[in-house]
Design a protein around this motif. Structure first.
Motif, mmCIF file in Angstrom:
data_model
loop_
_atom_site.group_PDB
_atom_site.id
_atom_site.type_symbol
_atom_site.label_atom_id
_atom_site.label_comp_id
_atom_site.label_asym_id
_atom_site.label_seq_id
_atom_site.Cartn_x
_atom_site.Cartn_y
_atom_site.Cartn_z
ATOM 1 N N UNK A 220 49.249 53.056 -25.634
ATOM 2 C CA UNK A 220 47.949 53.646 -25.942
ATOM 3 C C UNK A 220 47.289 52.782 -26.990
ATOM 4 N N UNK A 221 46.052 53.137 -27.347
ATOM 5 C CA UNK A 221 45.354 52.350 -28.371
ATOM 6 C C UNK A 221 45.582 52.984 -29.742
ATOM 7 N N UNK A 222 45.392 52.221 -30.795
ATOM 8 C CA UNK A 222 45.670 52.772 -32.133
ATOM 9 C C UNK A 222 44.771 53.959 -32.470
ATOM 10 N N UNK A 223 45.375 55.004 -33.003
ATOM 11 C CA UNK A 223 44.563 56.111 -33.512
ATOM 12 C C UNK A 223 44.611 56.083 -35.039
ATOM 13 N N UNK A 224 44.056 57.146 -35.642
ATOM 14 C CA UNK A 224 43.957 57.144 -37.099
ATOM 15 C C UNK A 224 45.324 57.064 -37.787
ATOM 16 N N UNK A 225 46.359 57.626 -37.138
ATOM 17 C CA UNK A 225 47.707 57.567 -37.720
ATOM 18 C C UNK A 225 48.178 56.125 -37.869
ATOM 19 N N UNK A 226 48.067 55.357 -36.786
ATOM 20 C CA UNK A 226 48.472 53.946 -36.851
ATOM 21 C C UNK A 226 47.566 53.183 -37.822
ATOM 22 N N UNK A 227 46.292 53.526 -37.766
ATOM 23 C CA UNK A 227 45.328 52.826 -38.620
ATOM 24 C C UNK A 227 45.681 53.066 -40.091
ATOM 25 N N UNK A 228 46.102 54.284 -40.375
ATOM 26 C CA UNK A 228 46.472 54.627 -41.746
ATOM 27 C C UNK A 228 47.616 53.733 -42.228
ATOM 28 N N UNK A 229 48.696 53.655 -41.444
ATOM 29 C CA UNK A 229 49.847 52.834 -41.860
ATOM 30 C C UNK A 229 49.399 51.389 -42.087
ATOM 31 N N UNK A 230 48.555 50.907 -41.196
ATOM 32 C CA UNK A 230 48.151 49.499 -41.280
ATOM 33 C C UNK A 230 47.208 49.277 -42.462
#
Ligand code: ME8
Length: 655
Positions: free
Chosen positions: A19-29
């Motif tokens: 899937x594409x990055x959501x806010x959760x992944x964006x947060x970690x990054x």
């Protein structure tokens, strides 16, 4: 700064490509990117790794559903993840894909070390397996659902290689005891300690039921199981077996969500101990973003994506919101309402307003030059003292990854500067020399407070602080400021400032939310627009010159060095040869239209250039998964295989 900077290595999780990055992944990054910027400003030589976790049965299934090869599927997804991080300005330094050849070599090397040291054995495993989370569900019975995603589990039995995790119960507990900071925050540490004290089971680290994975050398059809594969990516990214040469391993911190803390603090250090390799210094697990009090996740479909937010409020606002609103380590809820409220109060009215009004007053009263005060009053000195003492405190918060507290403190300085201006009223002063002098002292003080705030806020707000930096007429980039040398009083009078501008225009809440929600509800756009189709047919206008493509288009074609293992003619297809080609990570079957020009047996062992990310297709009923590169010579188009005059490693990428 010291010539030999200390090295600092940090990582985000290596994200799945389903899937594409959501806010959760964006947060970690974003958190990692903030730490990366912060550490650079503290004089470290920093490397941040992110990447994509591309093997496993999920990918096999998704690729099949999409009607493309796994290679093509993951290449497209990885490109989209990468493009998104690029667009958001958070690309990191290393982007590792678990399908990279250097990663395959590292995993195989780690396995060999663990095996040589006696921590790997062959056995059988039967269990309930969640294909969505790529994990056996311990203690689950047939018919049970996965506790994480709620989907049904599948019963699986297969021959596996096992890792003797049981041998590491004591060494792991010793590690946690001797290094109290190894697992952060404290609550997670306690959870892991009681998990390990409760007893460990050996871990299956290979699969025979999955095809799409890194092969266990000499043990096909065994491929490495997802965690032995994925965790090793942290090491592959910084040199793999040659990690000592690059000097970044062991990692200073692996930043992860709490969902994967166990894999990082139990499995990973155990694998490394078994291989006698250095252990990471810390694993930091942040909390989850919740939507309506459940975890935001791809499998639940309740996700918010970063692009619509960035389009409406900007990347810095998203970064600020995520780091300010959520206490690092704890769960937090995401809402557009809270985001826009923070934007208007802290960015438009806070930092933006202080910057534009200070610059406008300097422009108006001092011809745009930083004023030169000749004396200060106690209230000026009081502000100076507060700002100066906040510097060290803010750095301490950043050091502890207490981002929310750091930002709270920095924004309290903005509030103090606002209060100071409101009390001193430089705009109400007259034209006498004394008033002009007083105005100079006030505006210099306000501008100096703004300068310090700008430097401190930079790791979180990289773009807008660069703008404030230029607005204040400061040379170079704020990113290259040395945080250790940050002191009150260094703002030089006489410097010409930039033109006052609105950094964060106020936005109307209802309208902004409506726009973000509307974009979120549209299908998520791919990162890069497909190249326009070339005109075809008689009606198409003749083209003056062949159309040029960008490097990104060329980069879509993945070519690798392959070695032909077998070659045979195909009955009923006199132009085709059926080949098997070793491309480093797997053996591919490829059909090539070269039968009239090459004898099959002369091709065995030959190194060729292979396009590996073409969709598989059938030629005369035989599947072909890739394409050999050949020159087409003479009027009859005689194929001449491209090759290499020097010895090249199988699997090397052609660029
Ligand atoms: O687990 N809130 O990949 P993944 C906060 N490939 N963070 C979240 C989140 C949420 N709701 N959802 C996801 C994997 N994350 C493996 C990792 S590492 C060697 C292999 C973030 O794509 C968080 O960092 O499922 C979480 O740990 C990670 O994304 C999981 O990403």
């Amino acid at each position: 700064m010291p010539a030999n900077k200390p090295k600092y290595y940090l990582t985000t999780p290596i994200y799945y490509t389903n899937g594409l990055p959501h806010i959760g992944h964006t947060y970690s990054t974003i958190v990692c990117d903030t730490i990366r910027r912060y550490k650079r400003m503290r004089g470290y030589d920093v490397v941040m790794t992110t990447g994509t976790d591309e093997h496993g049965v999920n990918v096999e299934r998704a690729a099949k559903k999409a009607g493309v090869s796994e290679t093509e599927f993951v290449a497209k997804m990885a490109a989209e993840w990468r493009a998104l991080w690029d667009d958001l300005g958070i690309q990191g330094d290393e982007f590792i894909r678990t399908t990279d050849l250097k990663h395959a070599h590292t995993v195989q090397w780690l396995f060999r070390l663990c095996r040589e040291n006696g921590y790997v054995y062959k056995g059988h495993y039967t269990g309930q397996y969640c294909i969505y989370d790529n994990a056996f569900v311990s203690d689950a019975k047939p018919g049970d659902n996965c506790p994480d995603c709620g989907r049904p589990t599948e019963t699986l039995t297969e021959e596996n290689y096992f890792f003797k995790l049981t041998a590491f119960q004591k060494p792991l507990l010793d590690l946690y005891r001797k290094n109290p900071n190894f697992i952060q925050p404290e609550t997670r540490r306690n959870e892991i300690i009681s998990f390990v004290e409760g007893g460990l089971k050996d871990l299956s680290i290979t699969r025979t039921t999955i095809r799409w994975g890194i092969p266990v050398p000499g043990e096909e059809p065994h491929v490495f199981y997802v965690w032995f594969d994925a965790l090793t990516a942290y090491l592959s990214a910084v040199g793999g077996p040659e990690y000592e040469r690059r000097g970044y391993w062991p990692a200073d911190v692996h930043l992860v969500g709490k969902d994967i803390i166990r894999f990082h603090t139990v499995y990973w250090p155990a694998f490394l101990m078994a291989a006698m390799l250095p252990l990471p210094r810390q694993v930091w697990a942040h909390g989850w973003f919740l939507m309506d009090s459940t975890k935001m996740s791809k499998s639940k479909g309740n996700v918010v994506h970063p692009r619509p937010i960035v389009d409406v409020v900007g990347m810095d606002a998203l970064r600020y919101f995520l780091l300010r609103e959520i206490v690092f380590g704890q769960d937090g809820s995401f809402s557009y309402d809270a985001l826009v409220t923070r934007y208007n109060s802290d960015l438009a009215n806070g930092l933006g307003n202080l910057a534009s009004r200070t610059a406008a007053m300097i422009e108006k009263n001092f011809s745009g030059k930083i004023p030169n005060p000749d004396s200060f009053q106690p209230q000026d000195e009081a502000l100076a003292k507060q700002v100066q003492s906040a510097i060290g405190e803010a750095l301490e918060h950043f050091d502890k990854f207490a981002f929310s507290r750091a930002l709270e403190l920095i924004w309290s300085l903005i509030a103090l500067a606002d209060k100071y201006l409101a009390a001193e009223q430089p705009w109400a002063l007259g034209t006498s020399d004394a008033d002009a002098q007083r105005r100079a002292a006030i505006l210099w003080t306000a501008a100096e407070a703004l300068r310090v705030v700008t430097v401190l806020a930079h790791p979180v707000l990289p773009e807008s602080t660069e703008k404030v930096w230029t607005l204040l007429g400061q040379a170079g980039h704020v990113s290259s400021q040395d945080l250790d040398g940050l002191r009150w009083g260094r703002l030089e009078p006489g410097i010409l400032i930039g033109k006052s501008q609105t950094l964060f225009p106020r936005i109307e809440k209802a309208e902004a939310i409506e726009r973000m929600e509307a974009m979120e509800n549209e299908p998520q756009k791919p990162a890069a627009a497909p190249a326009p189709a070339a005109p075809t047919g008689a009606a198409a206008a003749p083209q003056a010159a062949p159309e040029k493509i960008g490097i990104e288009d060329f980069a879509k074609v993945e070519m690798r060095v392959g070695q032909i293992r077998t070659a045979e003619r195909i009955v009923g297809a006199d132009k085709l040869l059926k080949l098997t080609v070793d491309i480093g990570t797997e053996i591919r079957q490829i059909c090539a239209g070269i039968a009239q020009y090459y004898e099959p047996e002369t091709l065995i062992g030959r190194k060729v250039a292979v396009v590996v990310n073409l969709a598989p297709r059938k030629l005369r009923g035989v599947e072909s998964n890739g394409m050999l590169i050949a020159a087409s010579v003479g009027p009859e188009g005689r194929p001449v295989l491209a090759g290499f005059h020097e010895d090249v490693e199988i699997g090397s990428r052609l660029k």
